[in-house]
Design a protein around this motif. Structure first.
Motif, PDB file in Angstrom:
ATOM      1  N   GLY A  55       0.649  -1.109   0.120  1.00 36.57           N
ATOM      2  CA  GLY A  55       0.040  -0.064   0.096  1.00 36.57           C
ATOM      3  C   GLY A  55       0.865   1.112  -0.011  1.00 36.57           C
ATOM      4  N   LYS A  56       2.212   1.157  -0.372  1.00 37.55           N
ATOM      5  CA  LYS A  56       3.104   2.394  -0.353  1.00 37.55           C
ATOM      6  C   LYS A  56       3.055   3.082  -1.700  1.00 37.55           C
ATOM      7  CE  LYS A  56       5.324   0.705   3.697  1.00 37.55           C
ATOM      8  NZ  LYS A  56       6.837   0.274   4.396  1.00 37.55           N
ATOM      9  N   ARG A  57       1.908   3.641  -2.091  1.00 34.90           N
ATOM     10  CA  ARG A  57       2.094   4.213  -3.453  1.00 34.90           C
ATOM     11  C   ARG A  57       3.063   5.280  -3.862  1.00 34.90           C
ATOM     12  NH1 ARG A  57      -3.678   6.305  -5.628  1.00 34.90           N
ATOM     13  NH2 ARG A  57      -2.803   7.901  -6.695  1.00 34.90           N
ATOM     14  N   LYS A  58       3.314   5.989  -3.028  1.00 31.23           N
ATOM     15  CA  LYS A  58       4.334   7.161  -3.467  1.00 31.23           C
ATOM     16  C   LYS A  58       5.647   6.570  -3.631  1.00 31.23           C
ATOM     17  CE  LYS A  58       5.455  11.230  -4.256  1.00 31.23           C
ATOM     18  NZ  LYS A  58       4.949  11.792  -5.710  1.00 31.23           N
ATOM     19  N   LEU A  59       6.068   5.504  -2.729  1.00 36.56           N
ATOM     20  CA  LEU A  59       7.321   4.955  -2.743  1.00 36.56           C
ATOM     21  C   LEU A  59       7.361   3.918  -3.959  1.00 36.56           C
ATOM     22  CD1 LEU A  59       9.990   3.957  -1.708  1.00 36.56           C
ATOM     23  CD2 LEU A  59       8.567   2.038  -0.332  1.00 36.56           C
ATOM     24  N   HIS A  60       6.319   3.291  -4.419  1.00 36.17           N
ATOM     25  CA  HIS A  60       6.300   2.527  -5.588  1.00 36.17           C
ATOM     26  C   HIS A  60       6.390   3.454  -6.710  1.00 36.17           C
ATOM     27  CE1 HIS A  60       4.863  -0.361  -8.600  1.00 36.17           C
ATOM     28  NE2 HIS A  60       4.146   0.631  -9.059  1.00 36.17           N
ATOM     29  N   GLU A  61       5.859   4.533  -6.868  1.00 35.78           N
ATOM     30  CA  GLU A  61       5.962   5.737  -7.789  1.00 35.78           C
ATOM     31  C   GLU A  61       7.387   6.172  -8.013  1.00 35.78           C
ATOM     32  OE1 GLU A  61       4.664  10.302  -8.687  1.00 35.78           O
ATOM     33  OE2 GLU A  61       3.271   8.814  -7.588  1.00 35.78           O
ATOM     34  N   ASN A  62       8.108   6.481  -6.991  1.00 34.86           N
ATOM     35  CA  ASN A  62       9.664   6.824  -6.949  1.00 34.86           C
ATOM     36  C   ASN A  62      10.371   5.684  -7.351  1.00 34.86           C
ATOM     37  OD1 ASN A  62       8.767   9.379  -6.253  1.00 34.86           O
ATOM     38  ND2 ASN A  62       9.020   8.921  -3.999  1.00 34.86           N
ATOM     39  N   LEU A  63      10.003   4.538  -6.777  1.00 36.00           N
ATOM     40  CA  LEU A  63      10.936   3.609  -7.282  1.00 36.00           C
ATOM     41  C   LEU A  63      10.744   3.119  -8.724  1.00 36.00           C
ATOM     42  CD1 LEU A  63      10.215   1.009  -4.163  1.00 36.00           C
ATOM     43  CD2 LEU A  63      12.502   2.126  -4.761  1.00 36.00           C
ATOM     44  N   MET A  64       9.585   3.393  -9.270  1.00 39.37           N
ATOM     45  CA  MET A  64       9.394   2.926 -10.650  1.00 39.37           C
ATOM     46  C   MET A  64      10.427   4.187 -11.444  1.00 39.37           C
ATOM     47  SD  MET A  64       8.124   0.051 -10.754  1.00 39.37           S
ATOM     48  CE  MET A  64       8.217   0.279 -12.359  1.00 39.37           C
ATOM     49  N   LYS A  65      10.125   5.330 -11.053  1.00 40.98           N
ATOM     50  CA  LYS A  65      10.754   6.458 -11.783  1.00 40.98           C
ATOM     51  C   LYS A  65      12.373   6.225 -11.720  1.00 40.98           C
ATOM     52  CE  LYS A  65       7.424   9.843 -10.897  1.00 40.98           C
ATOM     53  NZ  LYS A  65       6.675  11.234 -10.307  1.00 40.98           N
ATOM     54  N   THR A  66      12.486   5.727 -10.651  1.00 41.15           N
ATOM     55  CA  THR A  66      14.146   5.398 -10.363  1.00 41.15           C
ATOM     56  C   THR A  66      14.482   4.076 -11.304  1.00 41.15           C
ATOM     57  OG1 THR A  66      14.009   6.052  -7.987  1.00 41.15           O
ATOM     58  CG2 THR A  66      15.729   4.600  -8.754  1.00 41.15           C
ATOM     59  N   ALA A  67      13.532   3.140 -11.496  1.00 42.11           N
ATOM     60  CA  ALA A  67      13.648   2.071 -12.579  1.00 42.11           C
ATOM     61  C   ALA A  67      13.956   2.417 -13.892  1.00 42.11           C
ATOM     62  CB  ALA A  67      12.783   1.048 -12.235  1.00 42.11           C
ATOM     63  N   ILE A  68      12.998   3.601 -14.064  1.00 37.74           N
ATOM     64  CA  ILE A  68      13.254   3.853 -15.615  1.00 37.74           C
ATOM     65  C   ILE A  68      14.329   4.820 -15.776  1.00 37.74           C
ATOM     66  CG2 ILE A  68      12.123   5.708 -17.168  1.00 37.74           C
ATOM     67  CD1 ILE A  68       9.359   4.697 -16.064  1.00 37.74           C
ATOM     68  N   ALA A  69      14.818   5.604 -14.948  1.00 28.20           N
ATOM     69  CA  ALA A  69      16.090   6.314 -14.996  1.00 28.20           C
ATOM     70  C   ALA A  69      17.272   5.359 -14.982  1.00 28.20           C
ATOM     71  CB  ALA A  69      16.092   7.379 -13.791  1.00 28.20           C
ATOM     72  N   LEU A  70      17.224   4.586 -14.212  1.00 26.54           N
ATOM     73  CA  LEU A  70      18.590   3.442 -14.248  1.00 26.54           C
ATOM     74  C   LEU A  70      18.484   3.019 -15.668  1.00 26.54           C
ATOM     75  CD1 LEU A  70      18.021   1.828 -10.767  1.00 26.54           C
ATOM     76  CD2 LEU A  70      20.012   2.935 -11.718  1.00 26.54           C
ATOM     77  N   SER A  71      17.369   2.586 -16.038  1.00 30.63           N
ATOM     78  CA  SER A  71      17.287   1.761 -17.444  1.00 30.63           C
ATOM     79  C   SER A  71      17.899   2.598 -18.601  1.00 30.63           C
ATOM     80  CB  SER A  71      15.830   1.274 -17.883  1.00 30.63           C
ATOM     81  OG  SER A  71      15.661   0.548 -17.134  1.00 30.63           O
ATOM     82  N   VAL A  72      17.583   4.020 -18.633  1.00 27.90           N
ATOM     83  CA  VAL A  72      18.113   5.051 -19.492  1.00 27.90           C
ATOM     84  C   VAL A  72      19.593   5.376 -19.209  1.00 27.90           C
ATOM     85  CG1 VAL A  72      17.646   7.537 -20.062  1.00 27.90           C
ATOM     86  CG2 VAL A  72      15.909   6.245 -19.758  1.00 27.90           C
ATOM     87  N   ALA A  73      20.068   5.201 -18.101  1.00 27.46           N
ATOM     88  CA  ALA A  73      21.479   5.351 -17.753  1.00 27.46           C
ATOM     89  C   ALA A  73      22.203   4.092 -18.476  1.00 27.46           C
ATOM     90  CB  ALA A  73      21.609   5.508 -16.216  1.00 27.46           C
ATOM     91  N   PHE A  74      21.527   3.256 -18.262  1.00 29.52           N
ATOM     92  CA  PHE A  74      22.250   1.856 -18.634  1.00 29.52           C
ATOM     93  C   PHE A  74      22.236   1.868 -20.268  1.00 29.52           C
ATOM     94  CE2 PHE A  74      21.093  -1.998 -21.472  1.00 29.52           C
ATOM     95  CZ  PHE A  74      22.349  -2.549 -21.151  1.00 29.52           C
ATOM     96  N   LEU A  75      21.290   2.281 -20.980  1.00 25.44           N
ATOM     97  CA  LEU A  75      21.224   2.614 -22.436  1.00 25.44           C
ATOM     98  C   LEU A  75      22.242   3.525 -23.029  1.00 25.44           C
ATOM     99  CD1 LEU A  75      19.881   1.213 -24.734  1.00 25.44           C
ATOM    100  CD2 LEU A  75      18.212   3.147 -24.663  1.00 25.44           C
TER     101      LEU A  75
END
Length: 180
Positions: free
Chosen positions: A71-91
């Motif tokens: 039920g930690k929606r804001k944490l989930h949102e921030n983690l998903m934004k982090t995952a996207i940023a990490l994927s862009v950095a990887f690429l």
């Protein structure tokens, strides 16, 4: 109604990015600045960094799923934004490495060779598939269409996790063959 229009507005961008990113990566992957005569130093320090980023992405994805299940929606949102940023950095690092370094050939023999190529090929194909899936999943959350977001996230998550984990595995399998 507005949420549906938000999705429609982003659908064009999702389509453009889902086609453009793999095409640009493929084109840039074929460009080697050293072979073209440019005096660039190979960015040989990048593979362990971008492999680590893949590993961190996998951890962040799992953490994000745990967060939303708790039920930690804001944490989930921030983690998903982090995952996207990490994927862009990887690429970005992956492309930079391949534009400045000579191709590394996998030197494994025996049963390990087809295993490596199976993992590599599925990793590459699914890394293309994951682009529109991540974008659609993100836009559905952005549009607050959480019912539709959840449906596609159940598909997106395991594929993205597979791509992140196999990125580490591919690195570990080919790293002994990098030119020092």
């Amino acid at each position: 109604m507005e949420n549906n229009s938000t999705e429609k507005k982003y659908n064009v961008w999702i389509t453009i990015l889902s086609i453009a990113i793999p095409l640009v990566v493929a084109l840039l992957f074929g460009v080697n600045l050293r072979k073209l005569g440019y005096d660039v130093k190979p960015l040989s320090f990048l593979p362990p960094i971008y492999a680590t980023i893949n590993g961190i992405t996998a951890v962040v994805l799992v953490w994000a799923v745990i967060a939303i299940k708790n039920g930690k929606r804001k944490l989930h949102e921030n983690l998903m934004k982090t995952a996207i940023a990490l994927s862009v950095a990887f690429l970005a690092m992956y492309v930079a490495y391949h534009m400045t370094s000579i191709e590394t050939k996998f030197g494994g023999t025996g049963i390990i060779r087809p295993i490596y190529f199976f993992i590599l090929i599925t990793h590459i194909l699914l890394s293309i598939v994951i682009i529109p899936l991540v974008l659609v999943t993100y836009v559905r959350a952005l549009s607050q269409r959480f019912d539709r977001h959840k449906k596609i996230a159940k598909i997106t998550f395991p594929i993205w996790l597979y791509v992140a984990v196999t990125g580490v595995i591919v690195y570990l399998m080919i790293s002994p063959y990098y030119v020092k």
